[in-house]
Every structure is written in structure tokens, then in C-alpha cells.
Design an enzyme around this catalytic site. Structure first.
Site, PDB file in Angstrom:
ATOM      1  N   SER A   1       4.021  -9.719  -1.243  1.00  0.00           N
ATOM      2  CA  SER A   1       3.148  -9.199  -1.742  1.00  0.00           C
ATOM      3  C   SER A   1       2.602 -10.317  -2.606  1.00  0.00           C
ATOM      4  CB  SER A   1       3.360  -8.232  -2.897  1.00  0.00           C
ATOM      5  OG  SER A   1       2.404  -8.060  -3.900  1.00  0.00           O
TER       6      SER A   1
ATOM      7  N   LYS B   1      -5.045   1.402  10.731  1.00  0.00           N
ATOM      8  CA  LYS B   1      -6.174   1.649  11.233  1.00  0.00           C
ATOM      9  C   LYS B   1      -6.819   1.978  10.182  1.00  0.00           C
ATOM     10  CE  LYS B   1      -6.481   5.428  10.174  1.00  0.00           C
ATOM     11  NZ  LYS B   1      -6.380   5.767   8.753  1.00  0.00           N
TER      12      LYS B   1
ATOM     13  N   ALA C   1       2.689   2.252   3.155  1.00  0.00           N
ATOM     14  CA  ALA C   1       3.745   1.274   3.280  1.00  0.00           C
ATOM     15  C   ALA C   1       5.048   1.954   2.971  1.00  0.00           C
ATOM     16  CB  ALA C   1       3.650  -0.210   2.846  1.00  0.00           C
TER      17      ALA C   1
ATOM     18  N   ALA D   1       0.783  -1.230   0.091  1.00  0.00           N
ATOM     19  CA  ALA D   1       0.119   0.046   0.126  1.00  0.00           C
ATOM     20  C   ALA D   1       0.940   1.212   0.066  1.00  0.00           C
ATOM     21  CB  ALA D   1      -1.035   0.076   1.158  1.00  0.00           C
TER      22      ALA D   1
END
Lengths: 360, 360
Positions: free
Chosen positions: B37, B101, B17, B14
């Protein structure tokens, strides 16, 4: 006394009248001509304590001020419950009317004041001073700018101050027979006005008070809040209180920009005031910092905002007197809208936080 | 590689990241050991683009990272709907867990993650970076100060940003099968956390969403707000949105003091951050200006807040590894409380803005 000065009478010796007396003295087109109190002695003491011109007349009644042909305009700092009676009488006596906020106990009651002003051709303005600060116009310029701000999406306003024990026991703003709206009518008035100001005075379709209203033993609001909803999806919230540290914020968030001010009702300083704006605010590529910080804008003014208010009011009065212009309708219109929203918030609280449609 | 470095694996590539990869590299007690991944090529590209150490292992699956005995801890930036599956598996493989989150689809689901972490003795922490900025501790010091702040009475928090067309069409945060909580789970998470942080993590008894929630065609929240209520009368409001200019405010108002910050989630700059405080703020005698303006406090930091988060997490992991200490319970506890409030706000929206009691 020069013919061009608008001659003010003041009825009542409220604390706030001290600030207004100074403002009238500072305004280049206004002068204090008379003060009336129910006690002649009190009026006399007030006049000396506040450096009234020696020729100012001192009266032992409000009526006497309204009957004085040398009085062009009256400033009415009386408790809200007395507004309708004295404002209507003042208008009937052809006195232009600068009335403290909240303007009335309800919009319906306020309509009797507006009618009296209209049928007697006198100017009405309420005492919301921050409207007249040049910063307010600059902030509005930003909010109206498609490129820098876009469309308003959400707004938050708060005005709180920490009243001392004496205030909470004795001030007119905690007495149900004097200022029954309490913190909502006092601090909340400014929050509601700021939200209407930011939305170009388009009334919300509905309001809902926030739960957690604090009332005193007599049922007067000491702290409350509300959310406001517009047809187009805009949302606003406000919080007002006599029970928290002095805070006065407006935050307006648009599609492209953000506005912040932290002293919108009474600026930190008399001669200058600031606000900050951000436009198309964004992070750097890794989302670790902002590319550009909001900018701070500082606006200076020679006269404090309350004197600018008096000056603008007196300018309108002069124009009516000298050029037989009609009273400026903007001011009673926005007073009435503010009162309509205030009424709806009060109704929502009284109905257990129901959603209440805003009247018109 | 030094024995004292906590070795991180990352599962998923992402955008966020990238920021965390840099943070792990910056943290003095952490290093990146592996990335996985679903596509080996994608993992490989990510590793080169983000300056991974040459010895870092590249995997074509998430499982491989969790099975690698050289991995002490995993950072999980996957979409929320995948959290429970991969977080539980990571814990079962004895990997300490740094989880993005919102932590789960619901507090109930999050409980399965907590249980897995507890039964496997691994540390849990969510990715709320601003918690670890030294400014946050300084602000908390102010809020905890009886003399300077008193008791918290009201709080407002907002986090909005203006997502572009691509985000609104393609980002995982607008997809019901990936991040079903949308703006509430993303931006709203921070607002809720800031409110809990300011209230010493005491849960509100109830919440009510504000009307005017904006949903996309798939029913994902793009903009919403809520009011929160505590037993003792405290009130908080928040607003979060993908549809307005980038804004992130906290305003905490106490009986004696006021706190403002305008960049609480991600500071304007990496190396310093500010906030402002006022204590017993008051007007001058004529109520024409403030006696004292709020003060600005600037806190510097050598490491950006995300690296401080990694450092703190790694410190806890080290302590567990070296001294056989138990995991620090504070972090999963506050994640869970944040999720509980988020769940209640979501429920209030779904039930037509009903008042919803907060679970426990």
C-alpha cells in the site's frame, strides 16, 4: 333465471370467447343469454361446444344480439379493426361493454367508443384479465408501500410466445386489415398495461421504440420493444414478440424494494399465483452472499382471473341497473392510457425509432 | 511454502481486496505472499485484519510488490484510472495479472495492458467472479442447447444496488478522477458481460443508451441503461444503477426456451446457486394456465465463485510456469469486448443517446 344475474351476449366466435364463456359461467353474478355469429351454424356449434345454457339464444348476426332486450352486456372478441363499429353500436343499444384488447386502432378511435358509452350510460371494461387476479392487488400493495418498496425507479416487462406456422400465416393478429398492431397490440398491450399499473397510471412523457422491430410481409409487427420515460426520471422497457418462447415477466425496482413475477398475464396455475419481493436487499460484510433472500408470496383464488373480471364487470353493471349508479370511469380511463402509449410506440417505430411524446 | 502454489501479491487495500484475500486463501493452488500500500501501516493493518499468512511480506509501496521475485501474480484492485499504469508495470515485471473491472478507461487504453501482457508472456484475467461459478457453465449449457433453448432472440440484464450517502459522496466509484464510468463501469460491466456471455461473445453491431441517465454533480453516471443490436436481429437491454434496491437479473429468451436468474453476479448463498428454465412453454387448451411450469436448477459448489476464479487463474499461471504454455487468450479477449461495448454505451450517452456503432 335470477333477476340478479347480468345477462351476457357474445358477438363473434373467436378462440378467446371460449375462455370467456367459461368465465361467464363461473362468475356467480353472470350468465350467458345469447351468442351471435355471421353464421348461425357456427354460433350454434360454438354454443354446444362451450356448454351454453340450453335457453341461450343463438343468432346468425351480431345485430340480433345487440337488439335482444334480454341482453344486458356484450362481450366483444372481434378483431381490433371492427371494435369501433360494434362497440359504438352496442353502447347505442344500451348494452354494457366488455371489449377485447387492444381496444381500438388508436386512442382517437377509442374516444368514439368512450363517448358512446358515456352518452348511453353503459359500463366499459377491456379484457385485461390479470388486472382482476387477487395477486395483482397484493403486488400493488407492495409497490405502494413506502417502507418495503419506496419509489419506483425502473421497470421491465416482457411478454413473448412462440406462434406456430399456422398462427403466423392465418391468425387475425398477423393480418393488417384485422389486428394491425400485431404483437404490439396483443402481447405488448399487457406489457404497457403492467408498466402503467406500476406507475399508478401516470403517463410517460415520451417513448422510444427499440430498434430491431420484426414485421411480417404485410407490415404487421411480430416482435418489438420500447423504452418509456417519465418526467421524474423513471424509466421502463418492454419487449413483446410472437417469435420467442412463452415468457411473461414484470420486474419493478424501487429505491427500497424489488418485485418479480414470471407469469403476470396468465398465472402458471388457475387457483394460485406467486410473486417475489425483496426489501433493502444487501450483501454480507465481505460481499460474498446476500443477507436475506427475496420472499415468495403465494395468493390463492377460488375463481380464475377471467371469472373475477366478469364478476367485477357484472357487479358494476348490476349497480348501474339496480341503483342507477354511474359507470365506473376507472376502466375506460386506463384502457385509453394504454392505447395512448401503444399509439406512441407504434408512431416511434413508423418514424424510424424517433422519440415520440405521449398524447393525452 | 509448496512449489505448486501460485504466489499472489496484492497492490492496494480496497474493500474488494478483502474478499479476494479470502479467495486466495481458499483456492487450493494459491497463496498470499505480499501486500503493498502507499502506507506501510495500512498494508500491515490490512494483512492482520484479513488473516494473511505470517510469512506474507508487507510493503509500503506498490512497486516493492512488483519487484519481489517471490511474487508470481498480482491482484490489482486499484481505481480504474490507475489500471493502465500499474497493470502495464506489473506485466513488465513479469507478474501475471488479475485486474479488477472495469479493466481500463477505454478499450484503447486496455490495449496497452494487453500488449504488455502479451509481450511479457503473462496471463491476464479480469475480476468478473460469476464467470467462474459452476452455475454459469450450467446456464450456458442450456443456452447452447438447440432443443431446449433454440436461438437467442432477446436478453435483459440488470444490476442495481442502493448506495448509501457515504458511498454516493466518497466511494471511488463516484469520483471522476478515479472510476469515471461510475455505475456503468461497476454494475453495468456485469450486465454487459452477461449479455456478451449469452451471445457467445459476438459483439453487437450498435448500441443506444436509454434516456434518463442520472449523473452526479461531477458528471459520473449513477444510473443508466442501454439497448444493444446485433446483425441477426437479436436485441438486448440492460439497466444499472447505484440508486435502486439490490437487484441482479438475467433473462434470456430463445426461440424454444427461457432462462432466468436473479442473483447472477453474487449468488444468494455461497455454496449453492439456482436458475430456472422453461422449454417450449405453452398454455393449456383454454389458455387459462401453463401446461408446464419452468424448472428450477440448483448447483452446489464447495468453493465460492471468487475462489474458483483464483483457482482457474492460478491454474493457467502454473501451466505457463511449469509447462511453458502460452497465456490463455480467452480472458483478455472477453475483457476487451466488454470494454468495447461499455465505451460505445458511454459514447451514446455523451452524444445525446445517439446510436453508436461498436468498435473492434
Amino acid at each position: 333465471m335470477s333477476e340478479t344475474l347480468v345477462r351476457f351476449g357474445i358477438i363473434g366466435c373467436a378462440e378467446i370467447a371460449r375462455k370467456l364463456s367459461r368465465a361467464i359461467a363461473l362468475a356467480p353474478n353472470a350468465t350467458i343469454t345469447a351468442i351471435g355469429s355471421r353464421s348461425l351454424e357456427k354460433a350454434s356449434r360454438f354454443a354446444s361446444a362451450n356448454n351454453f345454457p340450453p335457453e341461450a339464444k343463438i343468432y346468425g348476426s351480431y345485430e340480433a344480439v345487440l337488439d335482444d332486450p334480454d341482453v344486458d352486456a356484450v362481450y366483444v372478441p372481434l378483431p381490433t379493426s371492427l371494435h369501433a363499429r360494434w362497440a359504438v353500436l352496442a353502447a347505442q343499444k344500451k348494452k354494457h361493454l366488455l371489449l377485447e384488447k387492444p381496444v381500438a386502432l388508436s386512442a382517437t378511435e377509442f374516444d368514439t367508443i368512450i363517448e358512446a358509452c358515456e352518452s348511453n350510460g353503459v359500463q366499459f371494461m377491456d379484457g385485461t384479465m390479470w388486472m382482476h387476479h387477487p395477486r395483482t392487488a397484493k403486488m400493488k400493495e407492495f409497490l405502494s408501500d413506502e417502507q418495503r418498496f419506496g419509489q419506483l425507479k425502473s421497470m421491465h416487462s416482457c411478454f413473448t410466445f412462440c406462434a406456430d406456422a399456422d398462427f403466423l400465416k392465418n391468425d387475425i393478429r398477423v393480418k393488417p386489415d384485422l389486428d394491425v398492431h400485431g404483437a404490439l397490440g396483443d402481447a405488448g398491450w399487457y406489457c404497457i398495461r403492467s408498466i402503467l399499473w406500476a406507475t399508478d397510471y401516470k403517463l410517460p412523457k415520451a417513448v422510444m421504440a427499440l430498434q430491431g422491430t420484426v414485421l411480417n410481409e404485410a407490415g404487421v409487427i411480430l416482435s418489438c420493444g420500447a423504452s418509456l420515460y417519465w418526467e421524474d426520471g423513471k424509466v421502463a422497457t418492454f419487449h413483446c414478440s410472437f417469435l420467442s418462447n412463452l415468457t411473461m415477466d414484470i420486474t419493478s425496482i424501487g429505491t427500497k424494494g424489488t418485485l418479480h413475477a414470471h407469469d403476470f398475464v396468465i398465472p402458471y396455475q388457475e387457483k394460485e399465483a406467486s410473486f417475489s419481493t425483496g426489501t433493502e436487499s444487501a450483501f454480507d460484510e465481505l460481499v460474498t452472499k446476500w443477507i436475506q433472500q427475496p420472499s415468495k408470496h403465494t395468493i390463492t383464488t377460488d375463481l380464475p382471473q377471467e371469472a373475477l373480471m366478469v364478476r367485477e364487470f357484472a357487479r358494476l353493471v348490476e349497480a348501474i341497473k339496480a341503483k342507477e349508479l354511474k359507470p365506473e370511469n376507472k376502466w375506460p380511463t386506463i384502457s385509453r392510457k394504454t392505447q395512448l402509449v401503444l399509439d406512441a410506440v407504434k408512431a416511434s417505430i413508423e418514424r424510424g425509432y424517433e422519440r415520440v411524446e405521449v398524447g393525452n
